[in-house]
Enzyme design. Structure first.
Site, PDB file in Angstrom:
ATOM      1  N   PHE A   1       0.858  -1.193   0.000  1.00 40.15           N
ATOM      2  CA  PHE A   1       0.000   0.000   0.000  1.00 40.15           C
ATOM      3  C   PHE A   1       0.886   1.232   0.000  1.00 40.15           C
ATOM      4  CE2 PHE A   1      -4.556   1.011   0.836  1.00 40.15           C
ATOM      5  CZ  PHE A   1      -5.093  -0.095   0.199  1.00 40.15           C
TER       6      PHE A   1
ATOM      7  N   GLN B   1      -7.211  14.699   2.958  1.00 37.07           N
ATOM      8  CA  GLN B   1      -6.525  13.804   2.030  1.00 37.07           C
ATOM      9  C   GLN B   1      -7.264  13.665   0.704  1.00 37.07           C
ATOM     10  OE1 GLN B   1      -6.101   9.282   2.712  1.00 37.07           O
ATOM     11  NE2 GLN B   1      -4.031  10.116   2.791  1.00 37.07           N
TER      12      GLN B   1
ATOM     13  N   LEU C   1     -14.242   5.605  -5.698  1.00 33.77           N
ATOM     14  CA  LEU C   1     -12.847   5.246  -5.471  1.00 33.77           C
ATOM     15  C   LEU C   1     -12.405   4.045  -6.293  1.00 33.77           C
ATOM     16  CD1 LEU C   1     -10.291   5.538  -3.590  1.00 33.77           C
ATOM     17  CD2 LEU C   1     -11.319   3.722  -2.256  1.00 33.77           C
TER      18      LEU C   1
ATOM     19  N   GLU D   1      -6.414   1.857  -3.912  1.00 32.52           N
ATOM     20  CA  GLU D   1      -4.956   1.828  -4.026  1.00 32.52           C
ATOM     21  C   GLU D   1      -4.467   0.404  -4.300  1.00 32.52           C
ATOM     22  OE1 GLU D   1      -3.191   4.837  -1.603  1.00 32.52           O
ATOM     23  OE2 GLU D   1      -1.961   3.300  -0.660  1.00 32.52           O
TER      24      GLU D   1
ATOM     25  N   ARG E   1      -0.287   9.289  -0.840  1.00 32.14           N
ATOM     26  CA  ARG E   1      -1.406   9.880  -1.585  1.00 32.14           C
ATOM     27  C   ARG E   1      -1.233  11.371  -1.829  1.00 32.14           C
ATOM     28  NH1 ARG E   1      -6.140   6.464   1.517  1.00 32.14           N
ATOM     29  NH2 ARG E   1      -5.574   4.531   0.484  1.00 32.14           N
TER      30      ARG E   1
ATOM     31  N   HIS F   1     -10.870  12.240   0.071  1.00 34.82           N
ATOM     32  CA  HIS F   1     -11.079  10.875   0.539  1.00 34.82           C
ATOM     33  C   HIS F   1     -11.203  10.773   2.051  1.00 34.82           C
ATOM     34  CE1 HIS F   1     -10.912   6.577   0.320  1.00 34.82           C
ATOM     35  NE2 HIS F   1      -9.749   6.476   0.931  1.00 34.82           N
TER      36      HIS F   1
ATOM     37  N   ARG G   1      -2.499  10.644   6.098  1.00 32.43           N
ATOM     38  CA  ARG G   1      -2.713   9.265   6.549  1.00 32.43           C
ATOM     39  C   ARG G   1      -2.173   8.291   5.516  1.00 32.43           C
ATOM     40  NH1 ARG G   1      -6.894   5.149   5.554  1.00 32.43           N
ATOM     41  NH2 ARG G   1      -7.816   6.556   4.043  1.00 32.43           N
ATOM     42  N   LEU G   2      -1.563   7.239   5.974  1.00 32.01           N
ATOM     43  CA  LEU G   2      -1.186   6.176   5.049  1.00 32.01           C
ATOM     44  C   LEU G   2      -2.401   5.295   4.809  1.00 32.01           C
ATOM     45  CD1 LEU G   2       2.377   4.984   6.000  1.00 32.01           C
ATOM     46  CD2 LEU G   2       1.643   6.702   4.362  1.00 32.01           C
ATOM     47  N   GLY G   3      -2.628   4.968   3.533  1.00 31.90           N
ATOM     48  CA  GLY G   3      -3.736   4.094   3.190  1.00 31.90           C
ATOM     49  C   GLY G   3      -3.645   2.820   4.002  1.00 31.90           C
ATOM     50  N   SER G   4      -4.783   2.329   4.449  1.00 30.35           N
ATOM     51  CA  SER G   4      -4.967   1.085   5.208  1.00 30.35           C
ATOM     52  C   SER G   4      -4.657   1.215   6.699  1.00 30.35           C
ATOM     53  CB  SER G   4      -4.246  -0.113   4.579  1.00 30.35           C
ATOM     54  OG  SER G   4      -2.860  -0.106   4.821  1.00 30.35           O
TER      55      SER G   4
HETATM   56  C1  LIG Z   1     -14.622   4.410  -0.574  1.00 27.06           C
HETATM   57  C2  LIG Z   1     -13.698   4.330   0.607  1.00 27.06           C
HETATM   58  C3  LIG Z   1     -12.734   3.332   0.676  1.00 27.06           C
HETATM   59  C4  LIG Z   1     -11.880   3.252   1.772  1.00 27.06           C
HETATM   60  N1  LIG Z   1     -10.941   2.269   1.811  1.00 27.06           N
HETATM   61  C5  LIG Z   1     -10.139   2.155   2.895  1.00 27.06           C
HETATM   62  C6  LIG Z   1      -9.203   1.092   3.006  1.00 27.06           C
HETATM   63  O1  LIG Z   1      -9.103   0.236   2.133  1.00 27.06           O
HETATM   64  N2  LIG Z   1      -8.424   1.031   4.107  1.00 27.06           N
HETATM   65  C7  LIG Z   1      -8.507   1.945   5.117  1.00 27.06           C
HETATM   66  O2  LIG Z   1      -7.792   1.834   6.114  1.00 27.06           O
HETATM   67  N3  LIG Z   1      -9.413   2.968   5.043  1.00 27.06           N
HETATM   68  C8  LIG Z   1     -10.224   3.078   3.971  1.00 27.06           C
HETATM   69  N4  LIG Z   1     -11.121   4.112   3.911  1.00 27.06           N
HETATM   70  C9  LIG Z   1     -11.303   4.983   5.085  1.00 27.06           C
HETATM   71  C10 LIG Z   1     -12.125   4.249   6.130  1.00 27.06           C
HETATM   72  O3  LIG Z   1     -12.981   3.339   5.510  1.00 27.06           O
HETATM   73  C11 LIG Z   1     -12.955   5.206   6.982  1.00 27.06           C
HETATM   74  O4  LIG Z   1     -12.121   6.200   7.505  1.00 27.06           O
HETATM   75  C12 LIG Z   1     -13.615   4.462   8.125  1.00 27.06           C
HETATM   76  O5  LIG Z   1     -14.331   3.342   7.652  1.00 27.06           O
HETATM   77  C13 LIG Z   1     -14.529   5.346   8.958  1.00 27.06           C
HETATM   78  O6  LIG Z   1     -15.148   4.530   9.931  1.00 27.06           O
HETATM   79  P1  LIG Z   1     -15.956   5.181  11.137  1.00 27.06           P
HETATM   80  O7  LIG Z   1     -16.430   4.063  11.993  1.00 27.06           O
HETATM   81  O8  LIG Z   1     -15.150   6.239  11.773  1.00 27.06           O
HETATM   82  O9  LIG Z   1     -17.194   5.902  10.436  1.00 27.06           O
HETATM   83  P2  LIG Z   1     -18.260   5.390   9.356  1.00 27.06           P
HETATM   84  O10 LIG Z   1     -18.056   4.008   8.911  1.00 27.06           O
HETATM   85  O11 LIG Z   1     -18.350   6.464   8.346  1.00 27.06           O
HETATM   86  O12 LIG Z   1     -19.598   5.369  10.213  1.00 27.06           O
HETATM   87  C14 LIG Z   1     -20.193   6.555  10.723  1.00 27.06           C
HETATM   88  C15 LIG Z   1     -21.425   6.176  11.500  1.00 27.06           C
HETATM   89  O13 LIG Z   1     -21.930   7.328  12.162  1.00 27.06           O
HETATM   90  C16 LIG Z   1     -23.320   7.410  11.985  1.00 27.06           C
HETATM   91  N5  LIG Z   1     -23.686   8.830  12.050  1.00 27.06           N
HETATM   92  C17 LIG Z   1     -23.076   9.872  11.434  1.00 27.06           C
HETATM   93  N6  LIG Z   1     -23.729  11.013  11.731  1.00 27.06           N
HETATM   94  C18 LIG Z   1     -24.756  10.681  12.548  1.00 27.06           C
HETATM   95  C19 LIG Z   1     -25.803  11.423  13.178  1.00 27.06           C
HETATM   96  N7  LIG Z   1     -25.925  12.740  13.026  1.00 27.06           N
HETATM   97  N8  LIG Z   1     -26.689  10.751  13.943  1.00 27.06           N
HETATM   98  C20 LIG Z   1     -26.605   9.396  14.096  1.00 27.06           C
HETATM   99  N9  LIG Z   1     -25.634   8.658  13.511  1.00 27.06           N
HETATM  100  C21 LIG Z   1     -24.737   9.298  12.759  1.00 27.06           C
HETATM  101  C22 LIG Z   1     -23.587   6.773  10.640  1.00 27.06           C
HETATM  102  O14 LIG Z   1     -24.911   6.300  10.580  1.00 27.06           O
HETATM  103  C23 LIG Z   1     -22.566   5.636  10.650  1.00 27.06           C
HETATM  104  O15 LIG Z   1     -23.112   4.516  11.285  1.00 27.06           O
HETATM  105  C24 LIG Z   1     -11.985   4.195   2.820  1.00 27.06           C
HETATM  106  C25 LIG Z   1     -12.956   5.195   2.756  1.00 27.06           C
HETATM  107  C26 LIG Z   1     -13.785   5.281   1.641  1.00 27.06           C
HETATM  108  C27 LIG Z   1     -14.767   6.408   1.588  1.00 27.06           C
END
Ligand SMILES: Cc1cc2nc3c(=O)[nH]c(=O)nc-3n(C[C@H](O)[C@H](O)[C@H](O)COP(=O)(O)OP(=O)(O)OC[C@H]3O[C@@H](n4cnc5c(N)ncnc54)[C@H](O)[C@@H]3O)c2cc1C
Length: 586
Positions: free
Chosen positions: A118, A232, A244, A247, A292, A360, A395-398
């Protein structure tokens, strides 16, 4: 209507961080009453869309020190090194735990866990489940959380505000979307796990629900937003939709090509190219696997030099994976093929994929310590909405998926301790706040207004000004114009009118509240960017092209005021890795 909704711990967010926090608290404290609020059904959280993988040391050729070093240098030395050390040390255990909960990590031929390269990592350490890693991780977490049957879920409840009384966070106010009722959910401690806010920008990989709600709620309650200037851009999103292309496509050997048919990254000091007939070459200091920020900046330079393609949805270059062959593409990155076919109308087995940089991830977020604590007693945060900080300026991917596990768990445990030590809640005071929020929502959004501002107009203008002034490259006059524009939009937002005044699943109402959150996040990003007069990681100032450790080896802290935010600075924790130049070339 007064409610009687009360719990020991309330987790806002059902993504990876929220579910990990729920499980940690429920396992360690089965006697505590735990609840989770999510504006979408948990499996629809953005975590589900993560494709590429999650980093943790597992192979003999890797080491804890290497992962720490890659993370810190990737962060351009703005990460807190104690937090990174803790993260890297706890990561392998968390990833193995996830397998025990059912996450089907892809395997090498000998049956051991497979890892892929990555960006910005000198050694392969990204675990993956084909290219649907987030889906499988979230599934494993969700099904494990279901075993804790006492956990109360408020699915499709939309949190609008923190309940703060006696200087302590004591729950949230939330709209039950099915009925439209406004409730107070009291809790002895609250963990924000609401994810990022990429929707503040026009081109983004982020789902429509990523509107920075938790960041804005904490900011409004007086908690600082840390390092918000660091946004990022992922170098390979599809033009138009921003979808997306992971990577992993480059990790598996994909190359970036300009209009002249050249691997243009050769010109950007990012290491030696891997021969394209040897996509599994072990040498990882390769151009396409540079970090990135640097790849996105290279695209902008190619654009300035007129070496990018121009299409219906703006400019792009080519990501070519044809040389990998259909078999490898179907085995390792089948989802990339599916997305390219469905959303770009091309088959990457036979044609290159059009790609451009798209927003992203937000490195910044709610200022917390390594236990997820914020400056507001009773309020904790984890996941993308939080800033611990392990991601620093880039941030580094993954690393993010793993961060959800390590810090989701830690926040769950510390919020449980806090709830035990602070049993009292001010029920009457909280009910008054609920009534006040209900009245304010009714007055602003539930009554017809003539000549009001339109949501879509304000959102479009916000998106445009953020990209213009606070995009990949920034300079003073542009950022200043953005800060002024966001200020103007905030004023105009006060006059916004909506057409739908129904109660049940009123998504126009929630979109309006989300736009308010986006404006606060945009304000914090723009003002933090204006004040940081140096270039570091994803924050590149053309008027201040150098990194300035004397003045800015510091975290920014944005505090909300009635006018422009107040920006303060806090020291970065350095343990064993003194600031050095960030190099990727050989
Ligand atoms: C397309 C994509 C691919 C990615 N691929 C990778 C990868 O391969 N490797 C990696 O390390 N990272 C990756 N990332 C980054 C990573 O996936 C995210 O940073 C991470 O999943 C965020 O998780 P989280 O639990 O913080 O929030 P999220 O998974 O975004 O969850 C947020 C939660 O909060 C809730 N919420 C938000 N606002 C409210 C509100 N007002 N009231 C009630 N509930 C609310 C939502 O309902 C949801 O359940 C990727 C991101 C994207 C967009």
């Amino acid at each position: 209507m007064a409610d009687d909704l009360q719990h020991d711990i309330l987790i806002v967010g059902g993504g990876g961080a929220g579910l990990r926090a729920v499980i940690a608290a429920a396992e360690a404290h089965p006697d505590l009453d735990i609840a989770m609020v999510s504006k979408v059904y948990p499996m629809r959280s953005h975590t589900v869309s993560a494709e590429g993988g999650a980093a943790a040391v597992i192979k003999d050729n890797d080491s804890i020190e290497e992962h720490i070093h890659d993370t810190i240098s990737g962060a351009d030395w703005l990460a807190d090194q104690d937090a990174v050390e803790l993260f890297v040390n706890e990561a392998p255990r968390e990833m193995i735990q996830l397998e025990h909960w059912g996450c089907p990590w892809s395997r090498e031929e000998d049956g051991s866990v497979a890892v892929r390269p990555f960006g910005g990592m000198r050694i392969r350490r990204t675990w993956y489940a084909a290219d649907k890693t987030g889906f499988h991780m979230l599934h494993a977490l969700f099904q494990t959380s279901l075993k804790h049957t006492a956990v109360k879920r408020y699915d499709e409840w939309f949190a609008t505000r923190l309940l703060v009384e006696d200087g302590r966070c004591q729950g949230v106010i939330a709209i039950e979307m099915r009925t439209g009722e406004v409730h107070a959910i009291r809790a002895r401690s609250v963990i924000m796990c609401t994810g990022g806010g990429g929707r503040v920008f026009p081109f983004t990989t982020n789902a429509a629900i990523k509107t920075g709600d938790g960041m804005a709620m904490a900011y409004r309650a007086g908690v600082a937003l840390k390092d918000m200037e660091f946004v990022q851009y992922h170098p390979t999103g599809l033009p138009g939709t921003g979808i997306l292309i992971t990577e992993a496509a480059r990790g598996e050997g994909g190359i970036l090509v300009n209009t002249e048919g050249r691997r243009y990254l050769e010109d950007y000091n990012l290491g030696e190219p891997v021969p394209i007939d040897d996509p599994r070459h072990p040498q990882l200091r390769t151009m396409e696997l540079g970090p990135r920020d640097k790849l996105s900046q290279a695209f902008m330079k190619e654009q300035d030099a007129g070496r990018v393609f121009s299409g219906e949805y703006g400019t792009y270059t080519h990501l070519d994976v044809r040389h990998l062959g259909e078999q490898l593409i179907m085995e390792r990155i089948p989802f990339v093929r599916e997305l390219a076919k469905n959303y770009a109308g091309i088959d990457p087995v036979h044609e290159p994929i059009p790609v451009r940089p798209v927003v992203h991830y937000m490195m910044g977020g709610i200022h917390t310590n390594t236990d997820g604590e914020t400056s507001l007693p009773g309020l904790f945060a984890a996941g993308e909405c939080a800033c611990v900080s392990i991601n620093g300026a880039n941030r580094l991917g993954s690393n993010s998926l793993t961060e959800l596990l390590v810090f989701g768990k830690r926040a769950g445990l510390s919020a449980a301790e806090f709830a035990r030590e602070h049993p009292d809640l001010d029920t009457d005071g909280l009910e008054a706040q609920r009534a006040d929020e209900e009245a304010s929502i009714a007055a602003r959004f539930r009554t017809p207004r003539d000549g009001g501002e339109r949501l879509a107009t304000i959102r479009r203008e916000l998106n445009a000004t953020m990209e213009e002034g606070a995009g990949v490259y920034r300079e003073e006059s542009g950022i200043r114009a953005t800060t002024e524009k966001v200020g103007e939009l905030k004023e105009r937002f006060e006059n916004v009118g909506i057409d739908d005044h129904s109660k049940s699943f009123n998504t126009e109402l929630t979109t309006a509240i989300e736009l308010g959150f986006l404006l606060d996040v945009g304000e914090a990003v723009a003002h933090s960017a204006l004040e940081r007069t140096e270039s570091r990681g994803s924050h590149q100032r053309t008027d201040y092209p150098d990194r300035d450790d004397d003045q800015f080896l510091k975290h920014s802290l944005a505090f909300r005021t009635d006018g422009a935010p107040r920006i303060e600075y806090a020291d970065v924790t350095i343990t064993n890795w003194p600031p050095a130049e960030r190099t990727y070339g050989n």
